[in-house]
Design an enzyme around this catalytic site. Sequence first.
Site, PDB file in Angstrom:
ATOM      1  N   HIS A  63       0.818  -1.215   0.000  1.00 19.64           N
ATOM      2  CA  HIS A  63       0.000   0.000   0.000  1.00 19.64           C
ATOM      3  C   HIS A  63       0.851   1.264   0.000  1.00 19.64           C
ATOM      4  O   HIS A  63       1.974   1.242   0.470  1.00 19.64           O
ATOM      5  CB  HIS A  63      -0.882   0.075   1.260  1.00 19.64           C
ATOM      6  CG  HIS A  63      -1.501  -1.217   1.654  1.00 19.64           C
ATOM      7  ND1 HIS A  63      -1.273  -1.810   2.870  1.00 19.64           N
ATOM      8  CD2 HIS A  63      -2.334  -2.050   0.974  1.00 19.64           C
ATOM      9  CE1 HIS A  63      -1.945  -2.953   2.938  1.00 19.64           C
ATOM     10  NE2 HIS A  63      -2.584  -3.139   1.804  1.00 19.64           N
ATOM     11  N   HIS A  65       0.994   4.456   2.098  1.00 19.52           N
ATOM     12  CA  HIS A  65       0.503   5.008   3.358  1.00 19.52           C
ATOM     13  C   HIS A  65       0.621   6.523   3.328  1.00 19.52           C
ATOM     14  O   HIS A  65       1.374   7.086   2.531  1.00 19.52           O
ATOM     15  CB  HIS A  65       1.252   4.371   4.525  1.00 19.52           C
ATOM     16  CG  HIS A  65       0.791   2.959   4.811  1.00 19.52           C
ATOM     17  ND1 HIS A  65       0.245   2.579   6.007  1.00 19.52           N
ATOM     18  CD2 HIS A  65       0.769   1.854   4.019  1.00 19.52           C
ATOM     19  CE1 HIS A  65      -0.079   1.287   5.962  1.00 19.52           C
ATOM     20  NE2 HIS A  65       0.224   0.819   4.760  1.00 19.52           N
ATOM     21  N   HIS A  79      -3.354   3.926   5.566  1.00 27.06           N
ATOM     22  CA  HIS A  79      -3.380   3.938   4.096  1.00 27.06           C
ATOM     23  C   HIS A  79      -3.731   5.343   3.606  1.00 27.06           C
ATOM     24  O   HIS A  79      -4.562   6.013   4.216  1.00 27.06           O
ATOM     25  CB  HIS A  79      -4.453   2.979   3.559  1.00 27.06           C
ATOM     26  CG  HIS A  79      -4.177   1.534   3.835  1.00 27.06           C
ATOM     27  ND1 HIS A  79      -5.033   0.535   3.440  1.00 27.06           N
ATOM     28  CD2 HIS A  79      -3.135   0.928   4.444  1.00 27.06           C
ATOM     29  CE1 HIS A  79      -4.525  -0.634   3.815  1.00 27.06           C
ATOM     30  NE2 HIS A  79      -3.384  -0.423   4.427  1.00 27.06           N
ATOM     31  N   HIS A  87     -11.377   0.069   2.770  1.00 20.94           N
ATOM     32  CA  HIS A  87     -10.264  -0.618   2.127  1.00 20.94           C
ATOM     33  C   HIS A  87     -10.802  -1.657   1.133  1.00 20.94           C
ATOM     34  O   HIS A  87     -11.834  -2.274   1.360  1.00 20.94           O
ATOM     35  CB  HIS A  87      -9.405  -1.310   3.189  1.00 20.94           C
ATOM     36  CG  HIS A  87      -8.348  -2.193   2.619  1.00 20.94           C
ATOM     37  ND1 HIS A  87      -7.213  -1.699   2.016  1.00 20.94           N
ATOM     38  CD2 HIS A  87      -8.265  -3.538   2.529  1.00 20.94           C
ATOM     39  CE1 HIS A  87      -6.471  -2.708   1.599  1.00 20.94           C
ATOM     40  NE2 HIS A  87      -7.083  -3.843   1.891  1.00 20.94           N
ATOM     41  N   HIS A  96      -9.211   2.634  -1.127  1.00 21.12           N
ATOM     42  CA  HIS A  96      -8.281   3.682  -0.723  1.00 21.12           C
ATOM     43  C   HIS A  96      -7.434   4.012  -1.949  1.00 21.12           C
ATOM     44  O   HIS A  96      -7.093   3.104  -2.723  1.00 21.12           O
ATOM     45  CB  HIS A  96      -7.338   3.191   0.377  1.00 21.12           C
ATOM     46  CG  HIS A  96      -8.030   2.811   1.657  1.00 21.12           C
ATOM     47  ND1 HIS A  96      -7.448   1.958   2.576  1.00 21.12           N
ATOM     48  CD2 HIS A  96      -9.229   3.178   2.158  1.00 21.12           C
ATOM     49  CE1 HIS A  96      -8.277   1.822   3.607  1.00 21.12           C
ATOM     50  NE2 HIS A  96      -9.359   2.538   3.382  1.00 21.12           N
ATOM     51  N   ASP A  99      -4.487   1.709  -2.014  1.00 19.92           N
ATOM     52  CA  ASP A  99      -4.684   0.253  -2.061  1.00 19.92           C
ATOM     53  C   ASP A  99      -4.085  -0.358  -3.326  1.00 19.92           C
ATOM     54  O   ASP A  99      -4.704  -0.326  -4.397  1.00 19.92           O
ATOM     55  CB  ASP A  99      -6.189  -0.087  -2.023  1.00 19.92           C
ATOM     56  CG  ASP A  99      -6.767   0.024  -0.623  1.00 19.92           C
ATOM     57  OD1 ASP A  99      -5.982   0.087   0.344  1.00 19.92           O
ATOM     58  OD2 ASP A  99      -8.018   0.034  -0.509  1.00 19.92           O
ATOM     59  N   HIS A 138       3.797  -5.451   3.563  1.00 19.91           N
ATOM     60  CA  HIS A 138       3.351  -6.077   4.818  1.00 19.91           C
ATOM     61  C   HIS A 138       3.821  -7.520   4.946  1.00 19.91           C
ATOM     62  O   HIS A 138       4.275  -8.136   3.983  1.00 19.91           O
ATOM     63  CB  HIS A 138       1.826  -6.005   4.906  1.00 19.91           C
ATOM     64  CG  HIS A 138       1.331  -4.625   5.214  1.00 19.91           C
ATOM     65  ND1 HIS A 138       1.075  -4.195   6.482  1.00 19.91           N
ATOM     66  CD2 HIS A 138       1.076  -3.576   4.399  1.00 19.91           C
ATOM     67  CE1 HIS A 138       0.665  -2.931   6.446  1.00 19.91           C
ATOM     68  NE2 HIS A 138       0.650  -2.521   5.183  1.00 19.91           N
ATOM     69  N   ARG A 161       4.363  -4.393   9.331  1.00 24.15           N
ATOM     70  CA  ARG A 161       5.012  -3.766   8.172  1.00 24.15           C
ATOM     71  C   ARG A 161       6.452  -4.257   8.078  1.00 24.15           C
ATOM     72  O   ARG A 161       7.243  -4.056   8.984  1.00 24.15           O
ATOM     73  CB  ARG A 161       4.945  -2.246   8.324  1.00 24.15           C
ATOM     74  CG  ARG A 161       3.500  -1.781   8.500  1.00 24.15           C
ATOM     75  CD  ARG A 161       3.350  -0.289   8.757  1.00 24.15           C
ATOM     76  NE  ARG A 161       1.938   0.022   9.027  1.00 24.15           N
ATOM     77  CZ  ARG A 161       1.445   1.249   9.134  1.00 24.15           C
ATOM     78  NH1 ARG A 161       2.234   2.299   8.995  1.00 24.15           N
ATOM     79  NH2 ARG A 161       0.162   1.434   9.368  1.00 24.15           N
TER      80      ARG A 161
HETATM   81 CU   LIG Z   1      -0.314  -1.035   4.400  1.00 22.56          CU
END
Ligand SMILES: [Cu+2]
Length: 200
Positions: A63, A65, A79, A87, A96, A99, A138, A161
């Site tokens: 993602h 962020h 995000h 999401h 998002h 995303d 992630h 993360r």
């Molecule tokens: Cu993320």
Amino acid sequence: MIYHSVLLLLAFNLINNVTGQRTAIAHLRDGVVNGTVLFTEMDEGLRVTGIITGLTAGEYGFHVHELGDTDTCDTAGAHFNPDGNNHAGREDPVRHVGDLGNVIFVGNDTAIAVFDYVDTVIALRGRNDILGRTLVLHEERDDLGLGGVDASLTTGNAGGRVACGVIGIKYPAEPWNSAASVNPSLVLFILVLTVFFSFM
Ligand SMILES: [Cu+2]
Ligand SMILES: *[C@@H]1O[C@H](CO)[C@@H](O)[C@H](O)[C@H]1NC(C)=O
Ligand SMILES: *[C@@H]1O[C@H](CO)[C@@H](O)[C@H](O)[C@H]1NC(C)=O
């Protein structure tokens, strides 16, 4: 007349070279993870190309962020979601902005993720500009909003993360006017056209 057209084409090319398509870059380097991701403006959207190594085969949430604070990957915030949506997956109509679904690693001990796609939501100008925000990889698979637990609709339940990197300018080095929401080369081209035809 053909001569004029050639001149116009040359002018357009020159302008395109001067203003250029914007390219941004993020490096994901954290312990064993090592990756580089490029974001390049195309007519259809933002082309995302990357190679990442360091994880075992599988899918991992990926993602943009909202913050560019990479003191730790956790300080990069949630995000990037300027519209306050739930999401979802990258190909879902409502998601998002940040995303980007999952990155897929293939192979055994030395698994590698290689990807190349065009995304129509993230951008390098305007409201969905991702410059200065953080790309996060992630430790688990993003369920794309379909996991049925609370975290599915906020984070995709993708766990901690693993690696992160700020999205920075790769090209061009000249100032980027982030307020401009249209490609400046088009505006300049129209200007050149106007000036050109006023001499005919
Ligand atoms: Cu993320
Ligand atoms: C990361 O990968 C690149 C190739 O994609 C390589 O040149 C570089 O040496 C690697 N860095 C580390 C720290 O492994
Ligand atoms: C992974 O390992 C298996 C055997 O352990 C082997 O058959 C297969 O070819 C390997 N795959 C890759 C992509 O290296």
